[in-house]
Motif scaffolding. Structure first.
Motif, mmCIF file in Angstrom:
data_model
loop_
_atom_site.group_PDB
_atom_site.id
_atom_site.type_symbol
_atom_site.label_atom_id
_atom_site.label_comp_id
_atom_site.label_asym_id
_atom_site.label_seq_id
_atom_site.Cartn_x
_atom_site.Cartn_y
_atom_site.Cartn_z
ATOM 1 N N VAL A 144 6.208 33.365 24.751
ATOM 2 C CA VAL A 144 5.767 34.372 23.775
ATOM 3 C C VAL A 144 5.357 33.686 22.478
ATOM 4 N N ASP A 145 4.738 34.451 21.603
ATOM 5 C CA ASP A 145 4.427 33.851 20.300
ATOM 6 C C ASP A 145 5.649 33.945 19.390
ATOM 7 N N PHE A 146 5.551 33.256 18.269
ATOM 8 C CA PHE A 146 6.683 33.129 17.356
ATOM 9 C C PHE A 146 7.188 34.498 16.899
ATOM 10 N N ALA A 147 6.266 35.368 16.514
ATOM 11 C CA ALA A 147 6.656 36.666 15.964
ATOM 12 C C ALA A 147 7.455 37.485 16.979
ATOM 13 N N GLU A 148 7.024 37.431 18.229
ATOM 14 C CA GLU A 148 7.725 38.216 19.244
ATOM 15 C C GLU A 148 9.143 37.686 19.460
ATOM 16 N N ALA A 149 9.264 36.371 19.428
ATOM 17 C CA ALA A 149 10.592 35.775 19.606
ATOM 18 C C ALA A 149 11.507 36.122 18.427
ATOM 19 N N ALA A 195 18.891 30.795 27.815
ATOM 20 C CA ALA A 195 18.949 31.725 26.686
ATOM 21 C C ALA A 195 18.023 32.925 26.873
ATOM 22 N N ARG A 196 18.390 34.036 26.256
ATOM 23 C CA ARG A 196 17.475 35.182 26.213
ATOM 24 C C ARG A 196 16.242 34.823 25.393
ATOM 25 N N VAL A 197 16.500 34.217 24.218
ATOM 26 C CA VAL A 197 15.398 33.776 23.374
ATOM 27 C C VAL A 197 15.582 32.290 23.086
ATOM 28 N N ALA A 198 14.537 31.521 23.302
ATOM 29 C CA ALA A 198 14.639 30.085 23.003
ATOM 30 C C ALA A 198 13.460 29.670 22.132
ATOM 31 N N PHE A 199 13.780 29.078 21.002
ATOM 32 C CA PHE A 199 12.743 28.525 20.125
ATOM 33 C C PHE A 199 12.689 27.022 20.332
ATOM 34 N N VAL A 239 12.746 29.043 11.550
ATOM 35 C CA VAL A 239 13.130 30.059 12.532
ATOM 36 C C VAL A 239 14.256 30.917 11.966
ATOM 37 N N LEU A 240 15.263 30.249 11.408
ATOM 38 C CA LEU A 240 16.437 30.978 10.899
ATOM 39 C C LEU A 240 16.044 31.880 9.733
#
Lengths: 552, 421
Positions: free
Chosen positions: B59-64, B366-370, B407-408
């Motif tokens: 996904v893109d950053f915003a969605e994550a 992870a559910r979300v991984a950056f 990210v944080l």
């Protein structure tokens, strides 16, 4: 744009002593006049002063942070909740960074100087200051036990000879510092040689070819030659030792004719003989200061109750450890300094504590020039900055003071002149001098500590109250850079403050001299030593050094 | 091929004299690194276009960020952990986020890493930076530490390796078996596991001239310990390097207290310091940032709107083991590979957000991984060495990715927008 209307204004730097008038603020500065219909604070019946300026405090950096880690009990008992505009935190004698900024602001202080940063740890101090909101902050750089500097002093003669001066300027630029601090020059290095110390200005620092006197003279000379806005800031040898007033006088004599500021003079004003009960020598030191306009001091008042002693003077901490038997931190920092921390409490019934308290008051009450004997508790060494209002009441309210004098150890009081003829009561104008105008002038901060046109729009408005402690503990309004930060004792916004740093030129060639000394003494690369990260250094204001002396 | 300066944050040594040669945007060669450093740079040097995944989908950053905010916003008691392998700037952002969501935050690296620091809260600590140990310490005792393996450049940097050590300096190793560090030492004292407290207490008794319990003394290598104590008493500058083994057996916290108490006793007659060894590159920074922002170095809960610290209760491993947290944000830490099994099992059951430059097992689950740029490789920052000295992290490589800090901060901003504050 803001008009503070019809308050009683105390602006001693501009000769204004309780005159009812308006103070106009625009664009972060004090201005001459504003259109009459703009926003205003009705300050009728209130007292208006420039924002407070703390010349000597310990609020950021590795020593402060080590002290925080030691104090979970204090933090548990004193918490700050997160709000829409503020971060959460914890208080006690060593508050978290956010709490430090808020509480200084709530007290009406808008500028604070951290008095002791090891240059190697400048990044740490800067990162903490970045998290210390509202107040503008500067820090002093420790140079009194610096091994490369000792080498330059030894090789260069005693009068601020070339390379020492260049090195002082280089170190200030490398760290983002504001001024130069000497702590027990030579003595902290000796502490690292098997727990020893120096005891006089002429003791040799073992194997290094310098004495405290040579360090003092060389660095004070360099600071003067550079024309730094703040003179050399000296924590004398023999802190806390009975009989140390002679060392203090020797230090002042050595610095005669040169500008110098003595830190927390109270801790250096003891008569008697080492190891025995001290007595007060405040009158002698007050007299000396009166006679030497080039010298100044902050008092380092002791206030009864909890404190945390933290100092680069590590051997002193080892003595305090023996007194308390409690927590103790010692941290040797390569090539530069030491550090000692001992949580402490001052008690009214204790002879020494009562004497320390009384000597501080003597220095305040005997000093004839409030511009040169200014307020500090050496926070948190003599007590928290939160105790300033109580200290102000002790100075302003003779009856209250005498009642307090009656409560404390009387043997100690008899070793002072407090009972004799010290009926003096500070006026509001004098309080304005020792808490803002004086410190700003001694720091060379031309835009701070006064309300003349062009000054920073940092203003504190107090409600008149007979109880001066209450009055100074809860200002009605605090304005920082023209923004109303505190209203009716509550924070309304909490913007970031600025870093105040000096701008002093140095010859780049000094790095060639320093490089081999760095490689010998440090465990970091010279290239990585100077702080260059913009997020640590900005926003900052550069205060220029004036080598021609025109700033003074 | 340009040589670029770098700082290695592969362990708590924070070696800032690394040079890397860069070719075609990749690391070609490194000078000054140890084996840990080589692996540390290599793991972080890959830069793929991938920015983020949600439920395994790119996904893109915003969605994550959106998905992360949703998870954390719904959680009753979220946990923020990891931190020891990112920079101070990101640690700062992690504390701010934890505060904003009322989370518990704990720098959960190797569990034993922080035990000596925790003990130092109770009695304090006499310590020193590398330069002091290198230039002044004439007697150094490695106590259940094996820096040759865990911090390979430490002994050479302190000139304590056999090749670099001056004749008048002594290195002693106290451990259960002959380690690689023991091979570098002048003397090895064999001490069985589980006897740290007894040995340290016996040494305290020797320092203070208190008679020893005979049965207890019989279990200890008493003569070598007596000799060691005597050497400390007369030295000009002595040092102890406590390692993870000190707190791995028995009650680790009590062992650490005993060691610090011994150093304190010794410091009354000689100049004696301790330097707790740290494995993660910025574990010390995590403690420092937490302490300046909250007043506590570890295990902080913001659940009540202000910081509260309860080591144990609010430690990441403990909370996960007891199943007390219902969402986790993990920064720069391969939690599934390093947490105790029960904690790891529970971590698999809750939604997690992982912020890490590396494709770890934890990120994969992870559910979300950056996927972030790595501090020290593609991004500048600050790290605190194990001795507290701050060193700048350099960015010898370029990256398209955002950093942990970004990210944080973005997640925090998204949640703040939700709250309308």
């Amino acid at each position: 744009m803001l008009r503070i209307a019809q308050g009683r204004v105390y602006d001693p730097a501009n000769g204004i002593d309780g005159e009812v008038r308006d103070v106009c603020l625009d664009g972060g500065k004090v201005v001459e006049e504003l259109p009459s219909h703009g926003p205003r604070i009705d300050a009728r019946g209130m007292v208006v002063m420039p924002g407070g300026v703390d010349i000597h405090s310990h609020i950021a950096g590795p020593a402060v942070n080590a002290a925080r880690k030691l104090a979970p009990e204090e933090h548990r008992a004193d918490v700050l909740d997160r709000t829409a505009i503020t971060r959460s935190g914890t208080g006690g004698t060593v508050p978290s960074t956010f709490a430090t900024g808020y509480r200084y602001a709530l007290l009406g202080y808008t500028t604070v100087v951290d008095a002791a940063t090891p240059p190697l740890a400048a990044r740490h101090t800067l990162a903490e200051l970045r998290d210390t909101p509202i107040v503008d902050a500067a820090f002093l750089v420790l140079m009194g036990n610096n091994l490369p500097m000792f080498k330059l002093i030894r090789d260069g003669g005693s009068d601020g000879a070339g390379s020492v001066t260049e090195a002082v300027a280089w170190w200030l630029e490398a760290t983002g510092g504001y001024g130069v601090k000497l702590v027990n020059p030579g003595g902290v290095e000796m502490w690292k040689h098997g727990n020893r110390n120096v005891t006089s200005l002429d003791d040799e620092v073992e194997g290094l070819g310098v004495t405290p006197r040579r360090v003092l003279e060389a660095i004070a000379g360099s600071v003067d030659e550079l024309g730094l806005p703040h003179p050399v800031h000296v924590h004398c040898n023999n802190l806390g030792v009975a009989g140390n007033w002679r060392t203090t006088l020797d230090t002042l004599d050595a610095l005669q004719g040169r500008r110098a500021h003595l830190a927390h003079l109270q801790f250096h004003a003891y008569g008697g003989t080492p190891g025995k009960r001290p007595r007060s020598r405040a009158p002698e030191l007050a007299e000396h200061l009166d006679a030497h306009p080039e010298h100044s001091a902050d008092v380092g008042q002791v206030m009864f109750g909890p404190a945390t002693t933290m100092t680069a003077d590590a051997p002193v901490s080892a003595l305090l450890r023996e007194l308390t038997g409690g927590k103790w931190v010692n941290a040797d920092l390569e090539a530069e300094t030491g550090c000692g921390i001992v949580p402490f409490a001052y008690r009214e019934r204790n002879y020494v504590h009562a004497l320390q308290w009384a000597i501080g008051l003597e220095l305040f009450l005997l000093g004839r020039d409030p511009w040169r004997v200014v307020l500090s508790t050496d926070h948190p060494n003599g007590g928290s900055f939160l105790s300033y209002p109580r200290l102000i009441r002790l100075l302003m309210d003779r009856e209250f003071r005498n009642e307090q004098i009656g409560r404390v150890n009387q043997k100690a009081i008899r070793r002072t002149v407090l009972r004799d003829d010290l009926e003096r009561e500070y006026t509001l104008g004098e309080i304005a001098i020792i808490t803002r105008a004086g410190p700003a002038r001694l720091l060379g901060l031309a835009d701070k500590g006064h309300l003349g046109v062009g000054a920073d729009a940092d203003v504190t408005v107090y409600g008149e109250h007979e109880d001066r402690e209450q009055m100074f503990a809860t200002p009605r309004y605090v304005i920082k850079g023209g923004r109303v930060i505190v209203e009716d004792g509550e924070l309304r916004e909490a913007p970031a403050g600025e870093l105040l740093r000096v701008a002093a030129d140095h010859d780049e060639a000094i790095e060639r001299t320093l490089r081999p000394l760095f490689e010998e003494h440090y465990s970091v690369q010279l290239a990585n030593y100077p702080v260059r990260e913009p997020w640590l250094l900005e926003p900052a204001r550069r205060v220029p050094a004036r080598p021609d002396g025109s700033g003074r | 091929m340009p040589e670029r300066a770098a700082t290695c944050a592969g362990c708590g040594c924070g070696c800032d004299d690394i040079e890397v040669a860069v070719a075609a945007g990749a690391l070609e060669r490194m000078t000054g690194t140890c084996v840990i450093g080589d692996a540390w740079f290599a793991e972080r040097a890959a830069d793929a276009p991938l920015v983020a995944r949600v439920d395994g989908r790119e996904v893109d950053f915003a969605e994550a960020v959106e998905a992360s905010a949703a998870i954390l916003g719904k959680a009753r008691l979220p946990l923020v952990c990891g931190l020891g392998q990112t920079d101070c700037e990101s640690q700062r952002a992690a504390v701010a986020l934890a505060e904003a969501i009322g989370a518990v935050i704990d720098p959960a690296g190797p569990v034993v890493d922080g035990a000596v620091a925790a003990a130092s809260q109770a009695i304090g600590l006499s310590t020193a930076t590398f330069g002091e140990l290198r230039d002044r310490a004439e007697l150094v005792v490695s106590w259940r530490a094996d820096p040759v393996v865990s911090n390979p450049r430490l002994l050479p940097r302190l000139r304590l390796d056999r090749a670099g050590r001056a004749a008048e300096r002594t290195l002693v190793v106290v451990d259960a078996r002959r380690t690689a560090t023991a091979d570098e030492a002048d003397e090895f004292i064999e001490l069985q596991p589980e006897l740290d407290f007894e040995a340290l207490w016996a040494m305290r008794a020797l320092v203070r001239g208190v008679p020893l319990d005979r049965d207890l003394a019989a279990q200890l290598p008493l003569e070598p310990l007596r000799e060691l104590t005597e050497r400390f008493r007369v030295c000009r500058y002595g040092a102890v390097l406590p390692g993870p083994g000190l707190v791995a057996t028995g009650d680790g916290y009590v062992n650490a207290l005993a060691l610090l108490a011994l150093v304190r006793d010794l410091a009354r007659t000689a100049h004696v310091v301790a330097l707790p060894l740290r494995q993660e590159g910025n574990a010390r920074g995590a403690e420092d940032v937490l302490a300046w922002q909250t007043g506590y170095p570890a295990a902080v809960s913001f659940a009540r709107g202000h910081p509260r610290a309860r080591p144990g209760e609010f430690s990441a491993a403990g909370m996960l083991e007891r199943g007390e947290t219902d969402a986790a944000l993990i920064v720069g830490f391969d939690a599934l590979a390093h947490l105790p099994p029960r904690a790891a099992d529970n971590l698999r059951r809750i939604p997690t957000i992982v912020v890490d430059p590396r494709p770890t097992q934890t990120a994969a689950a992870a559910r979300v991984a950056f996927a972030t740029s790595a501090s020290g490789v593609q991004r500048e920052g600050t790290a605190h060495r194990m001795d507290g000295v701050p060193v700048p992290l350099r960015a010898p490589l370029a990256s398209e990715r955002v950093g942990d800090e970004d990210v944080l901060a973005a997640i925090k901003a998204r949640i703040a927008r939700e709250e309308g504050t």
